[in-house]
Design a protein around this motif. Structure first.
Motif, PDB file in Angstrom:
ATOM      1  N   PRO A 117       0.808  -1.228   0.000  1.00  0.00           N
ATOM      2  CA  PRO A 117       0.000   0.000   0.000  1.00  0.00           C
ATOM      3  C   PRO A 117       0.836   1.269   0.000  1.00  0.00           C
ATOM      4  N   GLU A 118       2.149   1.135   0.193  1.00  0.00           N
ATOM      5  CA  GLU A 118       3.036   2.291   0.140  1.00  0.00           C
ATOM      6  C   GLU A 118       3.899   2.273  -1.117  1.00  0.00           C
ATOM      7  N   ASN A 119       3.491   1.509  -2.127  1.00  0.00           N
ATOM      8  CA  ASN A 119       4.287   1.504  -3.350  1.00  0.00           C
ATOM      9  C   ASN A 119       4.132   2.838  -4.088  1.00  0.00           C
ATOM     10  N   LEU A 120       4.898   2.991  -5.151  1.00  0.00           N
ATOM     11  CA  LEU A 120       4.968   4.272  -5.850  1.00  0.00           C
ATOM     12  C   LEU A 120       3.609   4.711  -6.381  1.00  0.00           C
ATOM     13  N   THR A 121       2.884   3.801  -6.973  1.00  0.00           N
ATOM     14  CA  THR A 121       1.573   4.151  -7.519  1.00  0.00           C
ATOM     15  C   THR A 121       0.617   4.604  -6.423  1.00  0.00           C
ATOM     16  N   CYS A 122       0.586   3.888  -5.311  1.00  0.00           N
ATOM     17  CA  CYS A 122      -0.338   4.242  -4.231  1.00  0.00           C
ATOM     18  C   CYS A 122       0.004   5.590  -3.608  1.00  0.00           C
ATOM     19  N   ARG A 123       1.289   5.850  -3.438  1.00  0.00           N
ATOM     20  CA  ARG A 123       1.685   7.154  -2.896  1.00  0.00           C
ATOM     21  C   ARG A 123       1.300   8.285  -3.846  1.00  0.00           C
ATOM     22  N   ALA A 124       1.460   8.045  -5.155  1.00  0.00           N
ATOM     23  CA  ALA A 124       1.076   9.060  -6.140  1.00  0.00           C
ATOM     24  C   ALA A 124      -0.440   9.269  -6.137  1.00  0.00           C
ATOM     25  N   LEU A 125      -1.199   8.194  -6.024  1.00  0.00           N
ATOM     26  CA  LEU A 125      -2.656   8.313  -5.969  1.00  0.00           C
ATOM     27  C   LEU A 125      -3.092   9.215  -4.812  1.00  0.00           C
ATOM     28  N   ARG A 126      -2.553   8.940  -3.640  1.00  0.00           N
ATOM     29  CA  ARG A 126      -2.960   9.720  -2.468  1.00  0.00           C
ATOM     30  C   ARG A 126      -2.542  11.183  -2.604  1.00  0.00           C
ATOM     31  N   ALA A 127      -1.335  11.413  -3.094  1.00  0.00           N
ATOM     32  CA  ALA A 127      -0.839  12.785  -3.210  1.00  0.00           C
ATOM     33  C   ALA A 127      -1.649  13.577  -4.234  1.00  0.00           C
ATOM     34  N   ILE A 128      -1.956  12.960  -5.356  1.00  0.00           N
ATOM     35  CA  ILE A 128      -2.710  13.662  -6.393  1.00  0.00           C
ATOM     36  C   ILE A 128      -4.136  13.925  -5.929  1.00  0.00           C
ATOM     37  N   LYS A 129      -4.750  12.944  -5.277  1.00  0.00           N
ATOM     38  CA  LYS A 129      -6.120  13.131  -4.806  1.00  0.00           C
ATOM     39  C   LYS A 129      -6.218  14.242  -3.759  1.00  0.00           C
ATOM     40  N   ARG A 130      -5.188  14.362  -2.925  1.00  0.00           N
ATOM     41  CA  ARG A 130      -5.193  15.452  -1.942  1.00  0.00           C
ATOM     42  C   ARG A 130      -5.113  16.805  -2.639  1.00  0.00           C
ATOM     43  N   ALA A 131      -4.270  16.900  -3.662  1.00  0.00           N
ATOM     44  CA  ALA A 131      -4.026  18.184  -4.315  1.00  0.00           C
ATOM     45  C   ALA A 131      -5.081  18.529  -5.356  1.00  0.00           C
ATOM     46  N   VAL A 132      -5.544  17.519  -6.098  1.00  0.00           N
ATOM     47  CA  VAL A 132      -6.495  17.750  -7.198  1.00  0.00           C
ATOM     48  C   VAL A 132      -7.608  16.703  -7.106  1.00  0.00           C
ATOM     49  N   PRO A 133      -8.504  16.849  -6.151  1.00  0.00           N
ATOM     50  CA  PRO A 133      -9.513  15.801  -5.923  1.00  0.00           C
ATOM     51  C   PRO A 133     -10.487  15.605  -7.069  1.00  0.00           C
ATOM     52  N   THR A 134     -10.585  16.566  -7.971  1.00  0.00           N
ATOM     53  CA  THR A 134     -11.589  16.467  -9.037  1.00  0.00           C
ATOM     54  C   THR A 134     -11.099  15.697 -10.263  1.00  0.00           C
ATOM     55  N   ILE A 135      -9.819  15.398 -10.351  1.00  0.00           N
ATOM     56  CA  ILE A 135      -9.328  14.728 -11.549  1.00  0.00           C
ATOM     57  C   ILE A 135      -9.461  13.218 -11.412  1.00  0.00           C
ATOM     58  N   GLY A 136      -9.803  12.550 -12.512  1.00  0.00           N
ATOM     59  CA  GLY A 136      -9.928  11.100 -12.490  1.00  0.00           C
ATOM     60  C   GLY A 136      -8.566  10.438 -12.547  1.00  0.00           C
ATOM     61  N   LEU A 137      -8.430   9.334 -11.820  1.00  0.00           N
ATOM     62  CA  LEU A 137      -7.156   8.610 -11.790  1.00  0.00           C
ATOM     63  C   LEU A 137      -7.385   7.163 -12.214  1.00  0.00           C
ATOM     64  N   VAL A 138      -6.686   6.770 -13.251  1.00  0.00           N
ATOM     65  CA  VAL A 138      -6.785   5.430 -13.825  1.00  0.00           C
ATOM     66  C   VAL A 138      -5.499   4.684 -13.493  1.00  0.00           C
ATOM     67  N   THR A 139      -5.622   3.474 -12.981  1.00  0.00           N
ATOM     68  CA  THR A 139      -4.426   2.716 -12.618  1.00  0.00           C
ATOM     69  C   THR A 139      -4.344   1.410 -13.380  1.00  0.00           C
ATOM     70  N   ASP A 140      -3.136   1.058 -13.722  1.00  0.00           N
ATOM     71  CA  ASP A 140      -2.852  -0.172 -14.440  1.00  0.00           C
ATOM     72  C   ASP A 140      -2.773  -1.333 -13.453  1.00  0.00           C
ATOM     73  N   VAL A 141      -3.564  -2.381 -13.698  1.00  0.00           N
ATOM     74  CA  VAL A 141      -3.464  -3.599 -12.902  1.00  0.00           C
ATOM     75  C   VAL A 141      -2.803  -4.669 -13.761  1.00  0.00           C
ATOM     76  N   ALA A 142      -1.588  -5.004 -13.401  1.00  0.00           N
ATOM     77  CA  ALA A 142      -0.781  -6.039 -14.057  1.00  0.00           C
ATOM     78  C   ALA A 142       0.481  -6.159 -13.219  1.00  0.00           C
TER      79      ALA A 142
END
Length: 348
Positions: A117-142
């Motif tokens: 849960p502290e990998n690079l993608t998850c940290r980026a998700l949390r940081a972006i959502k805090r700063a820009v909550p209105t933007i959609g975030l799509v993540t790659d599952v693989a």
């Protein structure tokens, strides 16, 4: 005009001025004669609302690292990814798609870092959502960004295991959703993964998280720059033809997409884009779901390289390529050109 017609007549051609020529019932060129008329009758248009901007992530702070094979594209540390998200929001781009470059020391045969849960993608998700909550975030599952062998799934010798991989992907999807992902986009091409991910999300109370299925992802030669960007080009053992689709097949894409729709996909995606416009069209016509195309790294790199060599008008080719997706029925496009296009459309 009269001089030109005179010269043609000297060559034995019976050419007359249009005013005196036999009247034609239909003259399609009439509608193309003026800019206002071309705009008024245009069937498709690219707007900022059509764009998803894929960005690459790296560890560190205040880092922007160029991707050599993709001119104009950089790997971004989390703080720089936040700045990119702020730029995207200011331009009106609806969503970002996140792809991590995982440090070699964090890769292992099981892709364990994908569940951190502290990998690079998850940290980026949390940081972006805090700063820009209105933007959609799509993540790659693989698993390929996290495995030491570069494959999208777990290996038993040289064989990629389907069901064992799907169990891990469902956990990976839930980990990303809990970190703030709005859309889960499984790119692995394992059978049954959309249904397993949907069940895992719903069971955890994440029924609001959407799934954008890579319904038709082909074993393509156009992925090279992307694999370089996420660091799997050197690690990949063998190839991915046992799970990614054969480029020769179109009907198979319909069967793949139908399974994903039955399993709960909210949106469908075709990857790569331009070489598979026929597949985009067929999926949209058959299922009428929101359908997207991924203008992959190789497509982007070809346009950029040709433009840099002065062989084509890069901006015109960029816009024409995106318009082709819309004409084929795509509701939107994942493209590295997103910020450039958005600025162009806004006259910036």
């Amino acid at each position: 005009m009269r001089e030109t017609i005179g010269k043609l007549r000297e060559r034995g051609l019976d050419v007359r001025l249009e005013d005196n020529a036999l009247a034609l019932t239909r003259r399609p060129r009439r509608g193309r004669a003026a800019d206002w008329s071309r705009r008024l009758t245009r069937e498709n248009a690219v707007t900022v609302d059509d764009l998803i901007w894929p960005i690459f992530l790296i560890e560190g702070e205040n880092r922007r690292e160029p991707v050599a094979a993709m001119p104009g594209v950089e790997r971004l540390s989390v703080d720089e990814a936040v700045r990119a998200a702020e730029e995207a929001a200011a331009l009106g781009i609806p969503a970002l798609a996140l792809f991590p470059y995982t440090e070699p020391g964090l890769r292992d045969p099981l892709g364990s870092e994908a569940l951190n849960p502290e990998n690079l993608t998850c940290r980026a998700l949390r940081a972006i959502k805090r700063a820009v909550p209105t933007i959609g975030l799509v993540t790659d599952v693989a698993l390929d960004p996290y495995t030491s062998h570069g494959h999208d799934g777990l290996l038993d010798g040289e064989r990629v295991l389907n069901d064992a991989t799907v169990a891990v992907l469902a956990r990976q999807a839930l980990t990303q959703a809990e970190a703030g992902a709005d859309v889960i986009a499984p790119s692995d091409m394992m059978d049954g993964r959309v249904g397993a991910i949907r069940q895992a999300l719903d069971a955890a109370g994440r029924s609001d998280v959407q799934i954008m299925s890579y319904a038709a992802k082909y074993a393509s030669a156009f992925y090279g720059p992307f694999r370089d960007a996420i660091g799997t080009k050197k690690t990949l053992v063998g190839d991915k033809r046992t799970y990614q689709m054969d480029p020769a097949n179109g009907d198979e894409a319909l069967r793949e997409a139908e399974l994903d729709v039955i399993e709960g996909a909210d949106m469908l995606m075709v990857k790569p884009g331009l070489p598979y416009l026929d597949v985009v069209w067929r999926l949209k016509e058959r299922f009428r779901l929101p359908t997207f195309a991924y203008q992959v790294s190789g497509e982007y790199a070809m346009i950029q390289a040709a433009a840099q060599n002065g062989w084509i008008d890069g901006e015109a080719a960029m816009l024409e390529s995106l318009l082709a997706f819309k004409r084929a029925g795509a509701d939107g496009v994942l493209t590295y050109f997103a910020p450039t296009v958005a600025r162009r459309l806004k006259g910036l």
